[in-house]
Design a protein around this motif. Structure first.
Motif, PDB file in Angstrom:
ATOM      1  N   ARG A 260       0.861  -1.180   0.000  1.00  0.00           N
ATOM      2  CA  ARG A 260       0.000   0.000   0.000  1.00  0.00           C
ATOM      3  C   ARG A 260       0.903   1.236   0.000  1.00  0.00           C
ATOM      4  O   ARG A 260       2.085   1.152  -0.326  1.00  0.00           O
ATOM      5  N   ASN A 261       0.329   2.402   0.369  1.00  0.00           N
ATOM      6  CA  ASN A 261       1.109   3.643   0.259  1.00  0.00           C
ATOM      7  C   ASN A 261       2.273   3.708   1.241  1.00  0.00           C
ATOM      8  O   ASN A 261       3.260   4.388   0.997  1.00  0.00           O
ATOM      9  N   THR A 262       2.165   3.013   2.383  1.00  0.00           N
ATOM     10  CA  THR A 262       3.316   2.897   3.268  1.00  0.00           C
ATOM     11  C   THR A 262       4.078   1.633   2.904  1.00  0.00           C
ATOM     12  O   THR A 262       3.639   0.843   2.084  1.00  0.00           O
ATOM     13  N   ALA A 263       5.204   1.427   3.526  1.00  0.00           N
ATOM     14  CA  ALA A 263       6.055   0.287   3.167  1.00  0.00           C
ATOM     15  C   ALA A 263       5.841  -0.923   4.049  1.00  0.00           C
ATOM     16  O   ALA A 263       6.610  -1.876   3.973  1.00  0.00           O
ATOM     17  N   GLN A 264       4.803  -0.923   4.894  1.00  0.00           N
ATOM     18  CA  GLN A 264       4.676  -1.976   5.886  1.00  0.00           C
ATOM     19  C   GLN A 264       3.465  -2.878   5.696  1.00  0.00           C
ATOM     20  O   GLN A 264       2.936  -3.449   6.650  1.00  0.00           O
ATOM     21  N   ARG A 265       3.023  -3.002   4.459  1.00  0.00           N
ATOM     22  CA  ARG A 265       2.009  -4.009   4.139  1.00  0.00           C
ATOM     23  C   ARG A 265       2.418  -4.728   2.852  1.00  0.00           C
ATOM     24  O   ARG A 265       1.614  -4.982   1.977  1.00  0.00           O
ATOM     25  N   ALA A 266       3.689  -5.049   2.767  1.00  0.00           N
ATOM     26  CA  ALA A 266       4.213  -5.658   1.543  1.00  0.00           C
ATOM     27  C   ALA A 266       3.909  -7.149   1.497  1.00  0.00           C
ATOM     28  O   ALA A 266       3.809  -7.823   2.521  1.00  0.00           O
ATOM     29  N   PHE A 267       3.763  -7.648   0.304  1.00  0.00           N
ATOM     30  CA  PHE A 267       3.733  -9.086   0.055  1.00  0.00           C
ATOM     31  C   PHE A 267       5.176  -9.555  -0.067  1.00  0.00           C
ATOM     32  O   PHE A 267       5.995  -8.907  -0.730  1.00  0.00           O
ATOM     33  N   ALA A 268       5.494 -10.682   0.560  1.00  0.00           N
ATOM     34  CA  ALA A 268       6.856 -11.210   0.509  1.00  0.00           C
ATOM     35  C   ALA A 268       6.928 -12.338  -0.508  1.00  0.00           C
ATOM     36  O   ALA A 268       6.389 -13.429  -0.290  1.00  0.00           O
ATOM     37  N   GLY A 269       7.560 -12.066  -1.643  1.00  0.00           N
ATOM     38  CA  GLY A 269       7.682 -13.089  -2.681  1.00  0.00           C
ATOM     39  C   GLY A 269       7.798 -12.480  -4.059  1.00  0.00           C
ATOM     40  O   GLY A 269       8.373 -11.402  -4.242  1.00  0.00           O
ATOM     41  N   TRP A 270       7.245 -13.162  -5.040  1.00  0.00           N
ATOM     42  CA  TRP A 270       7.323 -12.746  -6.435  1.00  0.00           C
ATOM     43  C   TRP A 270       5.909 -12.593  -6.989  1.00  0.00           C
ATOM     44  O   TRP A 270       5.001 -13.343  -6.616  1.00  0.00           O
ATOM     45  N   ILE A 271       5.726 -11.637  -7.890  1.00  0.00           N
ATOM     46  CA  ILE A 271       4.443 -11.362  -8.528  1.00  0.00           C
ATOM     47  C   ILE A 271       4.645 -11.407 -10.038  1.00  0.00           C
ATOM     48  O   ILE A 271       5.653 -10.939 -10.553  1.00  0.00           O
ATOM     49  N   ASP A 272       3.655 -11.948 -10.742  1.00  0.00           N
ATOM     50  CA  ASP A 272       3.755 -12.028 -12.201  1.00  0.00           C
ATOM     51  C   ASP A 272       2.382 -11.841 -12.833  1.00  0.00           C
ATOM     52  O   ASP A 272       1.347 -12.177 -12.231  1.00  0.00           O
ATOM     53  N   ASP A 273       2.367 -11.288 -14.022  1.00  0.00           N
ATOM     54  CA  ASP A 273       1.195 -11.177 -14.905  1.00  0.00           C
ATOM     55  C   ASP A 273      -0.062 -10.703 -14.168  1.00  0.00           C
ATOM     56  O   ASP A 273      -1.056 -11.423 -14.096  1.00  0.00           O
ATOM     57  N   PHE A 274      -0.018  -9.487 -13.641  1.00  0.00           N
ATOM     58  CA  PHE A 274      -1.212  -8.869 -13.061  1.00  0.00           C
ATOM     59  C   PHE A 274      -2.076  -8.313 -14.182  1.00  0.00           C
ATOM     60  O   PHE A 274      -1.591  -7.618 -15.075  1.00  0.00           O
ATOM     61  N   ARG A 275      -3.385  -8.597 -14.126  1.00  0.00           N
ATOM     62  CA  ARG A 275      -4.319  -8.088 -15.136  1.00  0.00           C
ATOM     63  C   ARG A 275      -5.558  -7.509 -14.455  1.00  0.00           C
ATOM     64  O   ARG A 275      -6.020  -8.019 -13.433  1.00  0.00           O
ATOM     65  N   PHE A 276      -6.099  -6.453 -15.079  1.00  0.00           N
ATOM     66  CA  PHE A 276      -7.357  -5.874 -14.612  1.00  0.00           C
ATOM     67  C   PHE A 276      -8.206  -5.534 -15.824  1.00  0.00           C
ATOM     68  O   PHE A 276      -7.780  -4.780 -16.696  1.00  0.00           O
ATOM     69  N   TYR A 277      -9.410  -6.107 -15.858  1.00  0.00           N
ATOM     70  CA  TYR A 277     -10.371  -5.877 -16.933  1.00  0.00           C
ATOM     71  C   TYR A 277     -11.494  -5.011 -16.370  1.00  0.00           C
ATOM     72  O   TYR A 277     -12.182  -5.405 -15.417  1.00  0.00           O
ATOM     73  N   THR A 278     -11.692  -3.822 -16.939  1.00  0.00           N
ATOM     74  CA  THR A 278     -12.710  -2.907 -16.432  1.00  0.00           C
ATOM     75  C   THR A 278     -14.071  -3.260 -17.008  1.00  0.00           C
ATOM     76  O   THR A 278     -14.219  -3.531 -18.205  1.00  0.00           O
ATOM     77  N   ASN A 279     -15.077  -3.240 -16.126  1.00  0.00           N
ATOM     78  CA  ASN A 279     -16.465  -3.467 -16.517  1.00  0.00           C
ATOM     79  C   ASN A 279     -16.619  -4.707 -17.386  1.00  0.00           C
ATOM     80  O   ASN A 279     -17.284  -4.702 -18.422  1.00  0.00           O
ATOM     81  N   TYR A 280     -15.965  -5.776 -16.945  1.00  0.00           N
ATOM     82  CA  TYR A 280     -16.084  -7.058 -17.637  1.00  0.00           C
ATOM     83  C   TYR A 280     -15.999  -8.175 -16.601  1.00  0.00           C
ATOM     84  O   TYR A 280     -15.012  -8.267 -15.860  1.00  0.00           O
ATOM     85  N   ALA A 281     -17.024  -9.004 -16.527  1.00  0.00           N
ATOM     86  CA  ALA A 281     -17.072 -10.125 -15.594  1.00  0.00           C
ATOM     87  C   ALA A 281     -16.731 -11.404 -16.338  1.00  0.00           C
ATOM     88  O   ALA A 281     -17.546 -11.954 -17.078  1.00  0.00           O
ATOM     89  N   GLY A 282     -15.510 -11.882 -16.168  1.00  0.00           N
ATOM     90  CA  GLY A 282     -15.075 -13.083 -16.860  1.00  0.00           C
ATOM     91  C   GLY A 282     -15.695 -14.338 -16.273  1.00  0.00           C
ATOM     92  O   GLY A 282     -15.940 -14.439 -15.066  1.00  0.00           O
ATOM     93  N   SER A 283     -15.942 -15.304 -17.128  1.00  0.00           N
ATOM     94  CA  SER A 283     -16.484 -16.584 -16.694  1.00  0.00           C
ATOM     95  C   SER A 283     -15.381 -17.446 -16.091  1.00  0.00           C
ATOM     96  O   SER A 283     -14.192 -17.110 -16.154  1.00  0.00           O
ATOM     97  N   ALA A 284     -15.769 -18.593 -15.523  1.00  0.00           N
ATOM     98  CA  ALA A 284     -14.777 -19.536 -15.019  1.00  0.00           C
ATOM     99  C   ALA A 284     -13.847 -19.985 -16.137  1.00  0.00           C
ATOM    100  O   ALA A 284     -12.639 -20.135 -15.934  1.00  0.00           O
ATOM    101  N   ALA A 285     -14.398 -20.188 -17.328  1.00  0.00           N
ATOM    102  CA  ALA A 285     -13.569 -20.590 -18.465  1.00  0.00           C
ATOM    103  C   ALA A 285     -12.596 -19.483 -18.852  1.00  0.00           C
ATOM    104  O   ALA A 285     -11.450 -19.747 -19.234  1.00  0.00           O
TER     105      ALA A 285
END
Length: 395
Positions: A260-285
């Motif tokens: 978040r905006n401060t440095a003390q709520r970090a995730f510890a590890g690795w992150i890859d391929d973040f995606r955000f689709y606006t106004n679209y509800a994807g199916s399970a498929a």
């Protein structure tokens, strides 16, 4: 040589874009199913373009560009808010061992006894490119691999926060969308105010040092939380009613990944391929299709004859199937000229189906002096992950 008489009866109905799959209900249906599946896979791949997609392949540097539909870059900072190159090493991504892809490296985040996790940040602040206006539905997906098990104190890592203006300081605030860890076995999703909007609770702590896949879908009525991995298809973990939510991101907004905006709520590890689709509800498929774009499918290689030359002289049809994840291969099928000949396949090397990760197979009854023979191969592993291949050849 051993006879192989295993024919898949329930192959998972998704495949990586551009590849087909087979559910072998009967030989007569094979061709139609392969064509239909190819069309479905193509549709899933092309139906929507994410507004945001960060894959972290543009190293080196202290920012990373978006390959989605808007022009924006994430700025990368260490725990002291100093611009820092946080691109992971070559090969650190989900498929890094196969293709050398990178990830976002937050693995040096450290726990603070009373203050959560002190670590790096990736953000873009108050950008007009993120001014998506009213969000009434969305799909968010993200890969991550924990380097440390989160502490069970509730002050855990934020995986993403998207909010209006420059006020996206944390989740559970007006006009924000985000997800955090609440416990080592619990995810909380907040859409606007609400503590939280939806929760996913797992039977045990999620593993460290394994790539996990998360998908959050809001369709205007319910929040769906899915989870998968590099070796397992997505499963629906929870469904939470939340009708009529509208988050106004306005003309500009901010995004945080892994903190978040401060440095003390970090995730510890690795992150890859973040995606955000606006106004679209994807199916399970749809979300499973995204997972499969970054997860290794069983391979099908060494096909002969394969149609690369005219009149390939052989009495045998041969091919090799292999699992890249270590999961045993459980189902292999071959259809030739619309006839399912799986019961006549022979295993040439490497064990038996269900107990091996690599099989070489042959079918000894090829018709001779015939043009335009057709073949369709399908394989699935013990996790239900499928792949298939189809083509034509002359003998």
């Amino acid at each position: 040589m051993k006879n192989l008489s295993v024919c898949p009866t329930d192959v998972h109905p998704m495949a990586r874009p551009g590849r087909s799959w087979g559910r072998w209900l009967s030989p007569a249906l094979t061709s139609a199913l392969m064509v239909a599946a190819s069309l479905v896979s193509s549709h899933l791949a092309q139906a929507q373009t994410p507004a945001l997609q960060f894959s972290f392949e543009d190293a080196p540097g202290t920012s990373t560009t978006n390959s989605g539909s808007v022009n924006v870059s994430l700025n990368l900072f260490n725990a002291s808010s100093v611009a820092t190159d946080l691109h992971g090493a070559i090969g650190s991504g989900v498929l890094g061992a196969l293709n050398g892809n990178r990830s976002l490296n937050f693995s040096n985040a450290t726990y603070v006894t009373s203050g959560g996790v002190n670590g790096p940040s990736a953000n873009v602040i108050n950008s007009a490119a993120l001014g998506f206006g009213n969000i009434t539905s969305f799909t968010a997906t993200e890969w991550f691999k924990e380097s440390l098990l989160p502490p069970a104190n509730g002050l855990l890592g934020r995986m993403f926060i998207l909010g209006s203006g420059s006020a996206a300081t944390d989740i559970n605030a007006a006009n924000t969308i985000g997800m955090k860890w609440q416990q080592p076995n619990q995810w909380n999703v907040s859409i606007g105010t609400g503590n939280p909007t939806a929760t996913a609770i797992f039977a045990s702590n999620l593993p460290t040092n394994q790539w996990l896949f998360m998908a959050i879908v809001y369709d205007g009525t319910n929040v769906f939380i899915y989870q998968g991995s590099d070796a397992a298809s997505t499963k629906l973990i929870s469904t939470t009613a939340a009708p009529g939510l509208v988050e106004n991101l306005g003309a500009s907004a901010s995004l945080y990944l892994g903190n978040r905006n401060t440095a003390q709520r970090a995730f510890a590890g690795w992150i890859d391929d973040f995606r955000f689709y606006t106004n679209y509800a994807g199916s399970a498929a749809f979300v499973e299709n995204i997972r499969q774009q970054s997860a290794p499918l069983p391979t099908i290689t060494g096909i002969y004859p394969d149609g690369s030359r005219l009149m390939q002289a052989t009495n045998n049809f041969t091919f090799t199937v292999a699992s890249l994840t270590g999961a045993n291969l459980t189902n292999v099928s071959l259809t030739l000229n619309s006839v399912n000949v799986s019961a006549q396949l022979q295993i040439v090397t490497n064990g038996t189906p269900g107990t091996a990760t690599n099989l070489s197979l042959t079918y000894a009854g090829l018709p001779q002096n015939r043009a335009n023979n057709t073949y369709a191969i399908a394989v699935a592993d013990a996790n239900g992950i499928p792949n298939s291949s189809a083509g034509t050849f002359d003998t």
